[in-house]
Design a protein around this motif. Structure first.
Motif, PDB file in Angstrom:
ATOM      1  N   GLY A  27       0.820  -1.211   0.000  1.00 17.80           N
ATOM      2  CA  GLY A  27       0.000   0.000   0.000  1.00 17.80           C
ATOM      3  C   GLY A  27       0.849   1.255   0.000  1.00 17.80           C
ATOM      4  O   GLY A  27       0.597   2.198  -0.763  1.00 17.80           O
ATOM      5  N   THR A  31       1.306   4.178  -3.156  1.00 19.26           N
ATOM      6  CA  THR A  31       1.107   5.624  -3.012  1.00 19.26           C
ATOM      7  C   THR A  31       2.372   6.402  -3.369  1.00 19.26           C
ATOM      8  O   THR A  31       2.287   7.482  -3.958  1.00 19.26           O
ATOM      9  CB  THR A  31       0.663   5.979  -1.580  1.00 19.26           C
ATOM     10  N   ILE A 119      -8.008   6.440  -7.782  1.00 23.40           N
ATOM     11  CA  ILE A 119      -8.662   5.271  -7.175  1.00 23.40           C
ATOM     12  C   ILE A 119      -7.629   4.295  -6.622  1.00 23.40           C
ATOM     13  O   ILE A 119      -7.743   3.810  -5.483  1.00 23.40           O
ATOM     14  CB  ILE A 119      -9.571   4.573  -8.204  1.00 23.40           C
ATOM     15  N   ILE A 120      -6.587   4.025  -7.411  1.00 22.94           N
ATOM     16  CA  ILE A 120      -5.535   3.106  -6.957  1.00 22.94           C
ATOM     17  C   ILE A 120      -4.800   3.679  -5.748  1.00 22.94           C
ATOM     18  O   ILE A 120      -4.460   2.958  -4.808  1.00 22.94           O
ATOM     19  CB  ILE A 120      -4.550   2.807  -8.110  1.00 22.94           C
ATOM     20  N   ASP A 121      -4.566   4.994  -5.745  1.00 23.01           N
ATOM     21  CA  ASP A 121      -3.891   5.630  -4.625  1.00 23.01           C
ATOM     22  C   ASP A 121      -4.707   5.489  -3.344  1.00 23.01           C
ATOM     23  O   ASP A 121      -4.161   5.184  -2.278  1.00 23.01           O
ATOM     24  CB  ASP A 121      -3.652   7.110  -4.936  1.00 23.01           C
ATOM     25  N   ILE A 123      -6.911   3.156  -2.771  1.00 26.92           N
ATOM     26  CA  ILE A 123      -6.827   1.739  -2.413  1.00 26.92           C
ATOM     27  C   ILE A 123      -5.524   1.466  -1.656  1.00 26.92           C
ATOM     28  O   ILE A 123      -5.494   0.699  -0.687  1.00 26.92           O
ATOM     29  CB  ILE A 123      -6.926   0.854  -3.673  1.00 26.92           C
ATOM     30  N   MET A 126      -5.985   2.494   1.820  1.00 28.89           N
ATOM     31  CA  MET A 126      -6.823   1.499   2.491  1.00 28.89           C
ATOM     32  C   MET A 126      -6.005   0.257   2.852  1.00 28.89           C
ATOM     33  O   MET A 126      -6.174  -0.311   3.947  1.00 28.89           O
ATOM     34  CB  MET A 126      -7.997   1.121   1.592  1.00 28.89           C
ATOM     35  N   PHE A 127      -5.102  -0.156   1.952  1.00 29.74           N
ATOM     36  CA  PHE A 127      -4.218  -1.283   2.251  1.00 29.74           C
ATOM     37  C   PHE A 127      -3.360  -0.989   3.479  1.00 29.74           C
ATOM     38  O   PHE A 127      -3.143  -1.858   4.326  1.00 29.74           O
ATOM     39  CB  PHE A 127      -3.314  -1.571   1.043  1.00 29.74           C
ATOM     40  N   CYS A 130      -5.428  -1.405   6.520  1.00 27.50           N
ATOM     41  CA  CYS A 130      -5.696  -2.822   6.750  1.00 27.50           C
ATOM     42  C   CYS A 130      -4.479  -3.508   7.375  1.00 27.50           C
ATOM     43  O   CYS A 130      -4.605  -4.263   8.342  1.00 27.50           O
ATOM     44  CB  CYS A 130      -6.065  -3.481   5.430  1.00 27.50           C
ATOM     45  N   PHE A 203     -10.237   3.564   8.354  1.00 30.18           N
ATOM     46  CA  PHE A 203      -9.874   2.327   7.662  1.00 30.18           C
ATOM     47  C   PHE A 203      -9.363   1.281   8.654  1.00 30.18           C
ATOM     48  O   PHE A 203      -9.653   0.090   8.522  1.00 30.18           O
ATOM     49  CB  PHE A 203      -8.803   2.592   6.603  1.00 30.18           C
ATOM     50  N   SER A 207     -11.251  -2.196   9.422  1.00 29.54           N
ATOM     51  CA  SER A 207     -10.497  -3.446   9.264  1.00 29.54           C
ATOM     52  C   SER A 207     -10.502  -4.258  10.552  1.00 29.54           C
ATOM     53  O   SER A 207     -10.569  -5.494  10.504  1.00 29.54           O
ATOM     54  CB  SER A 207      -9.060  -3.135   8.832  1.00 29.54           C
TER      55      SER A 207
END
Length: 221
Positions: A27, A31, A119-121, A123, A126-127, A130, A203, A207
């Motif tokens: 993640g 970024t 969107i990927i950034d 995500i 969020m990773f 998590c 987040f 999680s």
């Protein structure tokens, strides 16, 4: 992977720890390579790496050592077992983020259109949340930055992940203000950084509830 009492087995601890480090590292690397905003601690390290012209992995390592000392001051004791755990976690994590960032950069993901990149950034952020959630619940080995948040969360804020995350972020924010004052430029600060600032605690909390639901917070004493 779990005992009858719901706690992870020794093998379960190891598996979950490795999974959490990989998720968090990936993640962070996403970024950094997209340059659309990293989590605040990573963003502060990126800016220091530009300021001092040093490898990102080395900066992440030095930043972690400084936070270990800050944690000891907050705890008012030098817990050598805890500090050693911070170092054991931090060394592979720092260079894994650096190496994965370099690898992803060679794939030219920075050339993706803006909306998929954003969107990927997000995500990626969020990773990060998590991964932090998993290894904070394990509480076996922690990155010193997340140990700082854990200390604030359970010693001062009654377990509130959102408020503790915001409180811990004050340090990298100050670092970036200083580097910007010197360089007049910011790296790895963008929409992803804002998302991390506002929602990383959320987040983590989400999680905690939905990722590996049987895993509860361990070893808080």
């Amino acid at each position: 992977m779990y005992q009858n009492n719901g706690k992870p087995t020794i093998l379960g601890d190891c598996i979950l720890l490795v999974i959490s480090i990989i998720i968090n590292s990936f993640g962070n690397a996403l970024t950094v390579s997209l340059n659309l905003g990293s989590a605040l601690w990573t963003a502060s390290a990126v800016n220091m790496s530009h300021l001092f012209n040093m490898n990102l992995g080395n900066i992440l390592l030095l930043e972690g050592v400084a936070v270990i000392l800050a944690n000891a001051l907050m705890l008012r004791e030098f817990d050598w077992h805890r500090m050693l755990g911070n170092v054991i976690f931090m060394v592979p994590f720092s260079y894994l983020v650096s190496g994965l960032s370099s690898l992803l950069s060679t794939l030219d993901i920075q050339r993706l259109p803006l909306i998929p990149s954003v969107i990927i950034d997000i995500i990626g952020v969020m990773f990060i949340g998590c991964g932090i959630s998993i290894y904070q619940r394990l509480n076996l080995l922690l990155h010193p930055n997340d140990d700082l948040m854990q200390i604030i969360r359970f010693r001062y804020l009654h377990g509130n992940a959102v408020t503790a995350s915001l409180a811990a972020f004050s340090i990298p924010i100050v670092i970036m203000i200083i580097t910007f004052a010197i360089q007049h430029q910011l790296w790895a600060v963008n929409i992803g950084t804002i998302v991390a600032l506002l929602f990383q605690g959320t987040f983590i909390a989400v999680s905690d509830k939905y990722i590996f639901r049987k895993l509860k917070h361990q070893r808080l004493s």
